[in-house]
Scaffold this motif. Structure first.
Motif, PDB file in Angstrom:
ATOM      1  N   SER A  21       0.986  -5.098   1.699  1.00 13.07           N
ATOM      2  CA  SER A  21       2.426  -5.193   1.962  1.00 13.07           C
ATOM      3  C   SER A  21       3.226  -4.552   0.832  1.00 13.07           C
ATOM      4  O   SER A  21       4.184  -3.813   1.073  1.00 13.07           O
ATOM      5  CB  SER A  21       2.832  -6.662   2.127  1.00 13.07           C
ATOM      6  OG  SER A  21       2.150  -7.256   3.197  1.00 13.07           O
ATOM      7  N   PHE A  22       2.828  -4.828  -0.410  1.00 15.37           N
ATOM      8  CA  PHE A  22       3.522  -4.251  -1.568  1.00 15.37           C
ATOM      9  C   PHE A  22       3.403  -2.733  -1.569  1.00 15.37           C
ATOM     10  O   PHE A  22       4.373  -2.016  -1.861  1.00 15.37           O
ATOM     11  CB  PHE A  22       2.920  -4.831  -2.854  1.00 15.37           C
ATOM     12  CG  PHE A  22       3.603  -4.364  -4.111  1.00 15.37           C
ATOM     13  CD1 PHE A  22       4.873  -4.823  -4.441  1.00 15.37           C
ATOM     14  CD2 PHE A  22       2.983  -3.468  -4.957  1.00 15.37           C
ATOM     15  CE1 PHE A  22       5.509  -4.397  -5.591  1.00 15.37           C
ATOM     16  CE2 PHE A  22       3.608  -3.028  -6.114  1.00 15.37           C
ATOM     17  CZ  PHE A  22       4.868  -3.495  -6.430  1.00 15.37           C
ATOM     18  N   LEU A  23       2.216  -2.237  -1.201  1.00 20.06           N
ATOM     19  CA  LEU A  23       1.982  -0.790  -1.148  1.00 20.06           C
ATOM     20  C   LEU A  23       2.851  -0.127  -0.089  1.00 20.06           C
ATOM     21  O   LEU A  23       3.488   0.900  -0.334  1.00 20.06           O
ATOM     22  CB  LEU A  23       0.508  -0.525  -0.869  1.00 20.06           C
ATOM     23  CG  LEU A  23       0.054   0.937  -0.852  1.00 20.06           C
ATOM     24  CD1 LEU A  23       0.149   1.537  -2.252  1.00 20.06           C
ATOM     25  CD2 LEU A  23      -1.364   1.054  -0.319  1.00 20.06           C
ATOM     26  N   LEU A  24       2.907  -0.737   1.105  1.00 17.61           N
ATOM     27  CA  LEU A  24       3.631  -0.141   2.230  1.00 17.61           C
ATOM     28  C   LEU A  24       5.146  -0.271   2.086  1.00 17.61           C
ATOM     29  O   LEU A  24       5.891   0.613   2.519  1.00 17.61           O
ATOM     30  CB  LEU A  24       3.183  -0.802   3.546  1.00 17.61           C
ATOM     31  CG  LEU A  24       1.742  -0.530   3.982  1.00 17.61           C
ATOM     32  CD1 LEU A  24       1.411  -1.330   5.239  1.00 17.61           C
ATOM     33  CD2 LEU A  24       1.513   0.953   4.231  1.00 17.61           C
ATOM     34  N   VAL A  25       5.607  -1.373   1.489  1.00 15.31           N
ATOM     35  CA  VAL A  25       7.043  -1.664   1.450  1.00 15.31           C
ATOM     36  C   VAL A  25       7.702  -1.187   0.163  1.00 15.31           C
ATOM     37  O   VAL A  25       8.893  -0.862   0.151  1.00 15.31           O
ATOM     38  CB  VAL A  25       7.291  -3.180   1.652  1.00 15.31           C
ATOM     39  CG1 VAL A  25       8.768  -3.516   1.548  1.00 15.31           C
ATOM     40  CG2 VAL A  25       6.739  -3.642   2.986  1.00 15.31           C
ATOM     41  N   VAL A  26       6.935  -1.104  -0.943  1.00  9.19           N
ATOM     42  CA  VAL A  26       7.530  -0.769  -2.240  1.00  9.19           C
ATOM     43  C   VAL A  26       7.012   0.560  -2.801  1.00  9.19           C
ATOM     44  O   VAL A  26       7.799   1.478  -3.050  1.00  9.19           O
ATOM     45  CB  VAL A  26       7.287  -1.906  -3.258  1.00  9.19           C
ATOM     46  CG1 VAL A  26       7.871  -1.524  -4.623  1.00  9.19           C
ATOM     47  CG2 VAL A  26       7.900  -3.214  -2.774  1.00  9.19           C
ATOM     48  N   ILE A  27       5.702   0.653  -2.995  1.00  9.32           N
ATOM     49  CA  ILE A  27       5.149   1.809  -3.712  1.00  9.32           C
ATOM     50  C   ILE A  27       5.319   3.110  -2.937  1.00  9.32           C
ATOM     51  O   ILE A  27       5.869   4.097  -3.461  1.00  9.32           O
ATOM     52  CB  ILE A  27       3.655   1.579  -4.032  1.00  9.32           C
ATOM     53  CG1 ILE A  27       3.486   0.316  -4.886  1.00  9.32           C
ATOM     54  CG2 ILE A  27       3.092   2.802  -4.757  1.00  9.32           C
ATOM     55  CD1 ILE A  27       4.193   0.374  -6.215  1.00  9.32           C
ATOM     56  N   ILE A  28       4.870   3.143  -1.690  1.00  8.19           N
ATOM     57  CA  ILE A  28       4.974   4.373  -0.896  1.00  8.19           C
ATOM     58  C   ILE A  28       6.431   4.791  -0.674  1.00  8.19           C
ATOM     59  O   ILE A  28       6.783   5.964  -0.893  1.00  8.19           O
ATOM     60  CB  ILE A  28       4.225   4.219   0.445  1.00  8.19           C
ATOM     61  CG1 ILE A  28       2.716   4.103   0.184  1.00  8.19           C
ATOM     62  CG2 ILE A  28       4.515   5.385   1.378  1.00  8.19           C
ATOM     63  CD1 ILE A  28       1.886   3.855   1.428  1.00  8.19           C
ATOM     64  N   PRO A  29       7.341   3.873  -0.266  1.00  8.87           N
ATOM     65  CA  PRO A  29       8.754   4.281  -0.129  1.00  8.87           C
ATOM     66  C   PRO A  29       9.370   4.784  -1.434  1.00  8.87           C
ATOM     67  O   PRO A  29      10.216   5.680  -1.403  1.00  8.87           O
ATOM     68  CB  PRO A  29       9.442   2.981   0.340  1.00  8.87           C
ATOM     69  CG  PRO A  29       8.364   2.219   1.024  1.00  8.87           C
ATOM     70  CD  PRO A  29       7.120   2.512   0.239  1.00  8.87           C
ATOM     71  N   PHE A  30       8.925   4.210  -2.572  1.00  5.27           N
ATOM     72  CA  PHE A  30       9.478   4.665  -3.856  1.00  5.27           C
ATOM     73  C   PHE A  30       9.139   6.132  -4.107  1.00  5.27           C
ATOM     74  O   PHE A  30      10.012   6.935  -4.469  1.00  5.27           O
ATOM     75  CB  PHE A  30       8.946   3.801  -5.001  1.00  5.27           C
ATOM     76  CG  PHE A  30       9.361   4.288  -6.357  1.00  5.27           C
ATOM     77  CD1 PHE A  30      10.623   4.009  -6.853  1.00  5.27           C
ATOM     78  CD2 PHE A  30       8.497   5.057  -7.137  1.00  5.27           C
ATOM     79  CE1 PHE A  30      11.018   4.470  -8.107  1.00  5.27           C
ATOM     80  CE2 PHE A  30       8.880   5.530  -8.379  1.00  5.27           C
ATOM     81  CZ  PHE A  30      10.142   5.229  -8.865  1.00  5.27           C
ATOM     82  N   PHE A  31       7.886   6.506  -3.913  1.00  5.16           N
ATOM     83  CA  PHE A  31       7.491   7.893  -4.162  1.00  5.16           C
ATOM     84  C   PHE A  31       8.045   8.838  -3.095  1.00  5.16           C
ATOM     85  O   PHE A  31       8.347  10.006  -3.390  1.00  5.16           O
ATOM     86  CB  PHE A  31       5.968   7.995  -4.250  1.00  5.16           C
ATOM     87  CG  PHE A  31       5.415   7.490  -5.558  1.00  5.16           C
ATOM     88  CD1 PHE A  31       5.543   8.253  -6.707  1.00  5.16           C
ATOM     89  CD2 PHE A  31       4.809   6.252  -5.646  1.00  5.16           C
ATOM     90  CE1 PHE A  31       5.051   7.799  -7.928  1.00  5.16           C
ATOM     91  CE2 PHE A  31       4.315   5.782  -6.856  1.00  5.16           C
ATOM     92  CZ  PHE A  31       4.443   6.561  -7.996  1.00  5.16           C
ATOM     93  N   MET A  32       8.212   8.331  -1.867  1.00  5.77           N
ATOM     94  CA  MET A  32       8.874   9.144  -0.847  1.00  5.77           C
ATOM     95  C   MET A  32      10.325   9.394  -1.239  1.00  5.77           C
ATOM     96  O   MET A  32      10.847  10.510  -1.117  1.00  5.77           O
ATOM     97  CB  MET A  32       8.800   8.442   0.510  1.00  5.77           C
ATOM     98  CG  MET A  32       7.422   8.420   1.141  1.00  5.77           C
ATOM     99  SD  MET A  32       7.399   7.513   2.709  1.00  5.77           S
ATOM    100  CE  MET A  32       8.483   8.536   3.704  1.00  5.77           C
ATOM    101  N   GLY A  33      10.984   8.351  -1.724  1.00  2.97           N
ATOM    102  CA  GLY A  33      12.367   8.490  -2.173  1.00  2.97           C
ATOM    103  C   GLY A  33      12.490   9.429  -3.347  1.00  2.97           C
ATOM    104  O   GLY A  33      13.443  10.218  -3.450  1.00  2.97           O
TER     105      GLY A  33
END
Length: 301
Positions: A21-33
């Motif tokens: 959940s942390f990977l999908l909701v925080v980490i991946i969106p952060f690097f996409m952003g």
């Protein structure tokens, strides 16, 4: 399978949902952003994002509204951290004394924290617009009756701080209560025998003993003040307008509100994302610095 391996498998099985959940909701969106902040992304379906380099970052720092929102955010954060911690510590001292109904007071002071920011903002909007003038008229005090808290830029900022303090002080109070209850009573009693007054006990015994609580509460109030959004939207929606250095600005459009407006109101998604990245870096730097400084002070105390 031996017991050690079995325990490790069970540990990771239980941890996997939270990590995923942390990977999908925080980490991946952060690097996409982070990637989108270097493009002209508009979030419009079918339109390709083109790489523009650091254009969004250079235009951000040349934007007067962004710089102004930074200044107001720092001012709001500084005053909020001081206000919340002073009120919280005072309330904690009150409800840890031997007084009647102290548990009732604890619950009463904590309840505002359970109210959502939007609801709380509308409550205080009604109080500032209707209740305060009505009290002034009832008391026959023209100054209070004509006091337009949400119409004067500087008063509006203090109104926001007041509402935020009312909401968050009860939560911080609980942390201070836990710290104060752990202060050895033997030390306080011994200091009283030696003739120490309240302020001497506070400065030389209580404050050093609750230094760890100061680190936690300072961090929480700092981060939450910087990120404040919902109370502002409900109470002022970024207004009222003001003149600063011969330019029209929104006096309570703090960084979180400013970033939202740039991204969604003006549909500059990539530019809004770039500002959010800078916001993240600045907040991380300040909060980590604050924790480091307070931890160092704990050791000195």
């Amino acid at each position: 399978m031996n017991r050690y391996v079995k325990d490790k498998v069970v540990f990771w099985l239980f941890l996997a949902p939270a990590l995923l959940s942390f990977l999908l909701v925080v980490i991946i969106p952060f690097f996409m952003g982070l990637y989108y902040s270097f493009t002209d992304w508009t979030a419009v379906a079918g339109m390709k994002a083109n790489f523009v380099g650091i254009k969004n970052y250079t235009s951000m720092f040349s934007d007067f509204a962004f710089r102004y929102s930074f200044i107001r955010t720092f001012l709001f954060t500084l005053l909020s951290v001081i206000s919340i911690n002073m009120v919280s510590l005072t309330l904690a001292f009150l409800v840890t004394r031997e007084i009647k109904f102290k548990n009732f007071y604890r619950a009463g002071f904590f309840i505002p924290n359970l109210i959502g920011g939007l609801v709380l903002g509308y409550i205080w909007q009604f109080i500032f617009k209707s209740v305060v003038p009505a009290i002034g008229a009832l008391l026959g005090i023209d100054f209070i009756e004509q006091l337009l808290i949400l119409a004067e830029p500087n008063l509006t900022l203090f109104g926001l701080i007041f509402a935020f303090t009312w909401q968050y002080a009860g939560y911080i109070m609980m942390i201070y209560i836990a710290a104060l209850l752990n202060v050895p009573q033997e030390l306080l009693e011994a200091s009283e025998i030696d003739g120490a007054n309240f302020w001497q006990k506070l400065i030389n015994i209580t404050v050093p003993m609750i230094a760890q609580a100061f680190t936690i509460t300072s961090f929480l109030t700092l981060v939450n003040s910087f990120k404040q959004y919902d109370i502002i939207i409900a109470l002022t929606n970024g207004g009222p307008s003001d003149i600063y250095m011969d330019k029209i600005v929104n006096s309570t459009e703090l960084l979180a509100v400013h970033i939202y407006n740039v991204a969604f109101k003006y549909n500059n998604m990539a530019e809004g994302q770039a500002r959010a990245i800078v916001f993240f870096v600045v907040l991380s730097f300040i909060s980590i610095g604050q924790v480091y400084y307070n931890k160092k002070r704990e050791v000195e105390m």
